[in-house]
Write a protein that holds these residues in place. Structure first.
Motif, PDB file in Angstrom:
ATOM      1  N   THR A  35       8.746  28.342  35.815  1.00  0.00           N
ATOM      2  CA  THR A  35       9.595  27.212  35.401  1.00  0.00           C
ATOM      3  C   THR A  35      11.037  27.540  35.735  1.00  0.00           C
ATOM      4  O   THR A  35      11.493  28.653  35.479  1.00  0.00           O
TER       5      THR A  35
ATOM      6  N   HIS B 259       9.060  22.893  38.016  1.00  0.00           N
ATOM      7  CA  HIS B 259       8.196  24.022  38.383  1.00  0.00           C
ATOM      8  C   HIS B 259       8.240  24.158  39.903  1.00  0.00           C
ATOM      9  O   HIS B 259       7.551  23.413  40.609  1.00  0.00           O
TER      10      HIS B 259
ATOM     11  N   THR C 151       9.413  18.128  38.724  1.00  0.00           N
ATOM     12  CA  THR C 151       8.483  18.860  39.594  1.00  0.00           C
ATOM     13  C   THR C 151       8.001  17.953  40.729  1.00  0.00           C
ATOM     14  O   THR C 151       7.851  18.393  41.870  1.00  0.00           O
TER      15      THR C 151
END
Lengths: 437, 437
Positions: free
Chosen positions: A91, A98, A151
């Protein structure tokens, strides 16, 4: 100079990788291999793999959990989803994304396709993750709060950069790929808690491969997907912090990535680490505890504060329950520790009920403060910041220990030797990392 | 009842198709076949087709311009792009989107995959386009103004509905497909004027196929991709006009779709039609013209008001130049009429310089007023509203004439007989429509 131009100048200009960034990258590669291999049998992994492998197609790139190759766009889609299936990957708190699971599957797919060596794969991955991270920060908290999943959105741009580098796109093609990425980058947080979340990592990776292949073929897109009144920045509520691009090339923000050492929500980790230190230093036993208080940044209250979890999945989002697990010495690095059965363990739930969660907005998002009152009236306190783990050896030891636990010591040693020592190895990167036959 | 539930109730409940909607649908199918076949050799069509056919894969669904079959997700991506390549397809002004090119390629791909008959294809297409249109209106002007491309966003939901119906998803799977569609629906207007715009139609179609196939396999997504603080409505700036769903099942808003009878921007058409009527009625010759004034809704000023176009593409976005073409009797239904050479035609540019464009915000977006002053001092006026073309026979005659011009009379007759008379034909829908061998 617009954002696309800055990113392209950085990506095409960057030759040697700084030692520290390269070391963190190696750890992220090992970590990515570990969590991906551990996630191949998850329900979402099976569904996505079976659904898309059914398409068939030219065997260009390795598909996790299948020992097969498939078209690179498809391999990236499946592999990205699988590698985020356990939510046990790295992370980047500053960008709220991510990076590895969006970028590495794209890099691996094109690496297989063009038969690149380890160095080219690593370089493309690192530059791609640096871009994903910077774009995430440029988009900012407002973008995330609005409901976009970084992400998926920033990840698409990172995956595009990695794929474009490995395909050897020229400056003009690179610009077209980034421009088209602005039409594909998507994913909303309404999917959190469903298979949609890991699928976002797969779509980011696949988007990056798709737009790069199209640009290679001569596709014409907008020259600036980021700026302008109808560009991605405007439509997707960027906070437009363009200063984040000023240090491109002089430092690697990606280095601030955190690896998970507990198989649960990353928002819980600082508190757990603080409690582990406090437990070890003071030899506290569960029977000694009167009360535990965990103080965290308020943003986590609606993320991982399930008070009395009833399933294994819910324990992964519970400050109180994971605190109890830690105090009972349960190995929270192991996937199996988070089970439905543990929720009905009397001793654990008894400790769970002694834990209070409080918030303090002056705390950073990577830190926590804990205080523990013993039955004998002693008050113990500790704090922990995930961002403090900057010692390279300590960090390496922790990532290797996690891989040992997930893959076994021998396999971890083999992979680490391949990644870190950069010995010449004629095997394709995917074969060396994933040992498929 | 949330939006997803309303859409699913409508889609799964709708059996017989109303006569008028079914007739407009038939016209849209013929129109879609015509503009798609005419666009197969466009640069964007070639790039996308070659790039993705290279993937290979199981021959499930027909790919336009190739005489080959490919996986259905891929076929939808390529066919959707090709059918919007000329920007000559139908427009739904109330929803600001192009419904056919997003929905029909998804329906055709699954139709081929499951070998459905013409009726199933038509039913899925119409219900999918009705959903795309309603979602477009629900998203509203604010969504479009922000920079989102409705064909891509609302189109993804329409394509999902069409694909899910043809796959025979149950209610639960249908909900999962629509939920996941909220993570894939994307596309920004920064791509207008590039290959990215037609690619949006392809991605919408492909997204719909992808999420439906995953839902069929058991994929779990959010149950409500539209509502909630992190759902598509919030992230994508919907105006949240939920009353648009009240008449689902009792009327077909899709019927308001407009077909293009001139191979240029749809914003120009009302003005061109008004001038054609005025020209024919009064037998005006170019040499008679002192001045022409065209009055339109102000939203078009930054869409199609290039004053002195220098390329064929630019003439497609010019009130002044298309007015001149009309007054010189040039056939604006023909693709070839919009050429670089025409921009240097002295007679045309002379007339072009006599045209003034004015705005009036009280005009509807589908209408225009024109006035023409002759050299002899006569003042002629006319107005036209594209929405007035409700006479079924007149509309059919115009769509058939366009197809005659694009495909030839024999081929048009064959296709129209197949679509409109619904005779039993054992050929797959794609083969009957596109006559590939």
């Amino acid at each position: 100079m617009n954002i696309a131009n800055k990113l392209i100048e950085f990506a095409l200009g960057e030759k040697a990788l700084p030692v520290n960034a390269a070391h963190i990258l190696n750890l992220s590669i090992l970590d990515w291999v570990s969590v991906s291999l551990s996630g191949v049998s998850e329900p979402v992994s099976k569904i996505v793999r079976e659904c898309f492998l059914e398409e068939g197609g030219h065997p260009e790139a390795f598909v996790l959990g299948s020992n097969k190759k498939a078209p690179s766009r498809l391999a990236a889609l499946v592999n990205g989803t699988i590698s985020h299936a356990l939510d046990y990957d790295d992370t980047h708190f500053a960008s709220l994304g991510h990076p590895s699971v969006a970028v590495m599957p794209a890099a691996l797919a094109i690496s297989d396709r063009v038969d690149s060596d380890l160095m080219a794969f690593k370089r493309a991955s690192l530059i791609g993750m640096e871009v994903a991270t910077r774009i995430g920060i440029w988009l900012g908290r407002g973008h995330y709060r609005k409901g976009f999943h970084v992400t998926a959105t920033a990840g698409t741009f990172g995956a595009t950069v990695a794929a474009s580098l490995l395909l050897g796109l020229n400056e003009r093609q690179f610009k077209m790929a980034l421009g088209l990425a602005a039409s594909r980058a998507a994913g909303i947080k309404a999917q959190f808690g469903t298979m949609g979340k890991p699928f976002h990592a797969g779509t980011a990776a696949s988007n990056g491969v798709e737009v790069s292949l199209l640009a290679y073929r001569g596709f014409i897109s907008t020259e600036d997907g980021f700026g302008g009144p109808q560009g991605f920045g405007h439509t997707h509520d960027t906070e437009d912090n363009t200063t984040v691009f000023d240090t491109l090339g002089s430092e690697y923000i990606f280095e601030g990535v955190s690896h998970k050492f507990h198989a649960c929500c990353h928002g819980l980790h600082a508190g757990m680490e603080a409690l582990i230190e406090l437990r070890n230093k003071n030899s506290v036993k569960p029977k000694d505890i009167e009360e535990i208080e965990i103080m965290v940044h308020p943003q986590y209250l609606n993320v991982c504060n399930i008070l009395s979890p009833e399933t294994g999945l819910e324990t992964k989002f519970s400050y109180r329950f994971t605190a109890a697990m830690v105090m009972h010495g349960i190995d929270t690095a192991r996937l199996e520790s988070f089970s439905d059965i543990s929720c009905r363990d009397f001793a654990l739930t008894e400790t769970c009920n002694k834990v209070l969660v409080r918030t303090d907005s002056s705390l950073s998002e990577t830190s926590a403060k804990v205080s523990l009152l013993t039955k004998s009236g002693e008050s113990l306190t500790n704090d922990y910041d995930l961002a403090d783990l900057t010692n390279p050896e300590m960090r390496e030891a922790k990532v290797l220990a996690k891989s040992n636990s997930l893959l076994g010591k021998n396999r971890t040693k083999e992979i680490w030797r391949y990644i870190a020592t950069e010995q010449v190895n004629p095997m394709p990167v995917s074969k060396a990392l994933f040992d498929y036959s």
